[in-house]
Design a protein around this motif. Structure first.
Motif, PDB file in Angstrom:
ATOM      1  N   VAL A   1       1.076  -1.211   0.002  1.00  0.00           N
ATOM      2  CA  VAL A   1      -0.157   0.142   0.157  1.00  0.00           C
ATOM      3  C   VAL A   1       0.807   1.344  -0.046  1.00  0.00           C
ATOM      4  CG1 VAL A   1      -1.969   1.240   1.198  1.00  0.00           C
ATOM      5  CG2 VAL A   1      -1.890  -1.327   1.253  1.00  0.00           C
ATOM      6  N   MET A   2       1.829   1.312   0.969  1.00  0.00           N
ATOM      7  CA  MET A   2       2.523   2.422   0.983  1.00  0.00           C
ATOM      8  C   MET A   2       4.017   2.252   0.399  1.00  0.00           C
ATOM      9  SD  MET A   2       1.595   3.491   5.022  1.00  0.00           S
ATOM     10  CE  MET A   2       2.288   2.374   5.948  1.00  0.00           C
ATOM     11  N   SER A   3       4.854   3.082   0.462  1.00  0.00           N
ATOM     12  CA  SER A   3       6.335   3.168   0.085  1.00  0.00           C
ATOM     13  C   SER A   3       7.088   3.516   1.576  1.00  0.00           C
ATOM     14  CB  SER A   3       6.761   4.183  -0.881  1.00  0.00           C
ATOM     15  OG  SER A   3       8.120   4.149  -1.157  1.00  0.00           O
ATOM     16  N   ALA A   4       7.205   2.386   2.321  1.00  0.00           N
ATOM     17  CA  ALA A   4       7.620   2.578   3.614  1.00  0.00           C
ATOM     18  C   ALA A   4       8.487   1.394   4.255  1.00  0.00           C
ATOM     19  CB  ALA A   4       6.787   2.846   4.487  1.00  0.00           C
ATOM     20  N   ILE A   5       9.052   1.677   5.204  1.00  0.00           N
ATOM     21  CA  ILE A   5       9.854   0.366   5.817  1.00  0.00           C
ATOM     22  C   ILE A   5       9.097   0.187   7.501  1.00  0.00           C
ATOM     23  CG2 ILE A   5      11.944   0.597   4.713  1.00  0.00           C
ATOM     24  CD1 ILE A   5      13.019   2.166   7.245  1.00  0.00           C
ATOM     25  N   ARG A   6       9.108  -0.886   7.878  1.00  0.00           N
ATOM     26  CA  ARG A   6       8.545  -1.130   9.162  1.00  0.00           C
ATOM     27  C   ARG A   6       9.115  -0.145  10.355  1.00  0.00           C
ATOM     28  NH1 ARG A   6       6.053  -1.952  12.446  1.00  0.00           N
ATOM     29  NH2 ARG A   6       6.192  -3.926  13.492  1.00  0.00           N
ATOM     30  N   MET A   7       8.125   0.350  11.179  1.00  0.00           N
ATOM     31  CA  MET A   7       8.601   1.086  12.363  1.00  0.00           C
ATOM     32  C   MET A   7       7.718   0.779  13.499  1.00  0.00           C
ATOM     33  SD  MET A   7       7.974   5.166  12.737  1.00  0.00           S
ATOM     34  CE  MET A   7       8.467   6.000  14.414  1.00  0.00           C
TER      35      MET A   7
END
Length: 537
Positions: free
Chosen positions: A333-339
């Motif tokens: 869904v997003m362009s992200a890494i886990r946080m």
């Protein structure tokens, strides 16, 4: 005849302006340069941006675009260190000393540094610049006042400055690396101060009087900003990594993303950092360009307001943290890494292991043990537009689906971000899809947003945790990076158990470059990009 606007017409006008610009720059200005039309294209790096700049006063910068340009014009006592973000590099301060509790800092100012005005920079300029910024107290100025009064910046001698803080802060040198803390030429600025403009803002907004790798050559509002290499930059002789390998940085105002895309593919611009993910995906296999990724200090989370009764139950908060399908959200869904903690990479306190992750069975067990075994209804507020590479509605719908599996019935309500911020400020929400950055790059700046209850300057959640406050206070004065890491790790584990937020992902910034342009250094604080280190290969 009326000429209708079109993308192609806009591109032709921009290209014509760029060609004329490169020709005019060959003879404009006070230094000896190439004759008109002789300046090679490869001496310039050209960026396309949709942003219109307000001004160049370092103490009043608001946008990332303004900060990035001024980061190339002005310098602080320290500089961001991409290889070790917790340990800033010496810049205008060649060294410093700090006492055991990090409350007293003595900076040795680099000798022989010249402003682009020709004047030498001394400790007097440092004291003046920082005191000016603190006294102006612009909304985006780093929170130096949280730690000291402006009078606590003392001139020791021509090349020494002392700062005494109310309480120790090991991240002090990180805060001083921000462009807002850039050092400017005191003597020149004071010549342009008037009764109507006692801080010289009008003068600074249209010129540059810094020590940086480049200086402001030309600014035609709403069209272009041109920076030129500073031939007297101290970093050239010192071999500092920010000494430019090219002559001109040209920032063109190009509002339409599709026009930026066309110009990149045609080699008319070299760089864009604001294209939407769908356009970037179209460009990944194009031989003329290269897509670079980097971590930004921008993130999103599911924020729970403890004034809404179900969220007072810690079991409910924990259940939500295990019920969210993070991998799908971040990777699809997003362009992200886990946080999963109130600190973003690569700040001190983060590493590659996860404190909590998706575990539906554990989430169901926690809900069954809570005061709401049959679930409950909640209104979840989401913003408009795009964040972390996705529209907020898509993110909200995925969360709605995930939480339904543990009996939490989510109703989505969408608002403009101004309304979202107002709700956050007033506590007028049940849960919210939070979108946030940091005050400054040091870990304490991360905690000031959502990880430390006493520092929630703009957020009402009704949450308190004395253990987290104690750990954060200890970490502030710990000058040993390893000790700070351990304290922040323990704090993060406590937050995972008790905190009012299910952190989801940290943004992956996507930039598109011409295939022969390299060296990009994006400070993850989300405000500054280092254009000085770019080069053409």
């Amino acid at each position: 005849m009326v000429l209708k606007s079109s993308t192609s017409a806009k591109r032709v006008l921009i290209l014509a302006a760029a060609v004329l610009l490169l020709g005019s720059l060959a003879w404009a200005g006070g230094q000896k340069e190439a004759e008109a039309g002789e300046m090679p294209r490869n001496e310039s790096i050209i960026i396309g941006e949709s942003h219109n700049f307000r001004g160049m006063d370092p103490a009043q910068l608001i946008s990332s675009q303004e900060s990035s340009l001024c980061n190339t014009i002005y310098e602080g006592l320290t500089a961001y260190n991409k290889d070790n973000p917790g340990q800033p590099l010496p810049a205008l301060a060649e060294s410093w000393e700090v006492n055991d509790d990090a409350s007293e800092w003595v900076f040795k100012i680099r000798k022989g540094v010249k402003f682009t005005t020709g004047n030498e920079m001394t400790a007097e300029d440092v004291v003046y610049s920082l005191q000016r910024g603190m006294d102006m107290d612009a909304p985006t100025y780093p929170p130096l006042k949280r730690f000291m009064k402006s009078s606590d910046i003392e001139l020791v001698d021509e090349y020494t400055v002392k700062m005494t803080l109310y309480k120790g802060f090991a991240g002090w040198t990180d805060m001083l690396s921000l462009t807002h803390c850039g050092i400017l030429d005191k003597d020149v600025l004071e010549e342009h101060i008037t009764a109507d403009d006692p801080q010289g803002v009008a003068f600074l907004n249209d010129t540059s009087i810094g020590t940086g790798p480049m200086y402001l050559k030309e600014w035609k509002r709403n069209e272009r900003v041109v920076l030129q290499k500073n031939p007297t930059y101290w970093g050239i002789q010192a071999g500092f990594h920010r000494a430019p390998k090219y002559t001109y940085f040209i920032d063109l105002n190009i509002p339409e993303p599709v026009t930026q895309q066309m110009m990149l593919l045609n080699g008319d611009i070299d760089f864009s950092k604001e294209l939407p993910k769908d356009i970037i995906d179209q460009m990944r296999d194009k031989p003329a360009v290269r897509v670079d990724e980097y971590k930004r200090f921008i993130a999103s989370s599911y924020l729970m307001n403890l004034q809404y009764p179900p969220f007072k139950d810690v079991k409910v908060r924990q259940a939500i943290k295990y019920a969210i399908d993070y991998d799908t959200l971040c990777n699809q869904v997003m362009s992200a890494i886990r946080m999963d903690r109130p600190i973003m990479k690569p700040a001190i306190g983060t590493d590659d292991d996860l404190i909590y992750s998706y575990d539906l069975e554990k989430a169901k067990k926690l809900m069954a043990e809570s005061s709401y075994p049959d679930g409950f209804d909640v209104v979840h507020c989401i913003g408009t537009g795009v964040g972390l590479g996705a529209d907020w509605e898509s993110i909200g719908l995925k969360l709605q689906s995930d939480l339904a599996k543990i009996g939490i019935r989510v109703t989505l309500e969408q608002y403009e971000w101004s309304t979202m911020d107002e709700k956050l400020l007033n506590g007028n929400y049940q849960s919210q899809q939070n979108w946030f950055g940091v005050f400054y790059g040091d870990t304490e700046g991360h905690l000031s947003m959502f990880g430390r209850p006493s520092s929630h300057h703009v957020v009402i959640t009704g949450w308190k945790n004395d253990k987290i406050e104690e750990l954060a206070d200890q970490a502030m004065t710990a000058t040993d990076p390893e000790k700070r890491y351990q304290l922040y790790r323990e704090l993060s584990e406590e937050f995972a158990v008790d905190g009012p937020e299910a952190f989801i992902g940290q943004e992956i910034g996507l930039n598109v470059f011409a295939k022969d342009v390299f060296g990009f250094d994006g400070n993850p604080n989300a405000f500054e990009f280092d254009y000085a280190v770019l080069y053409r290969k």
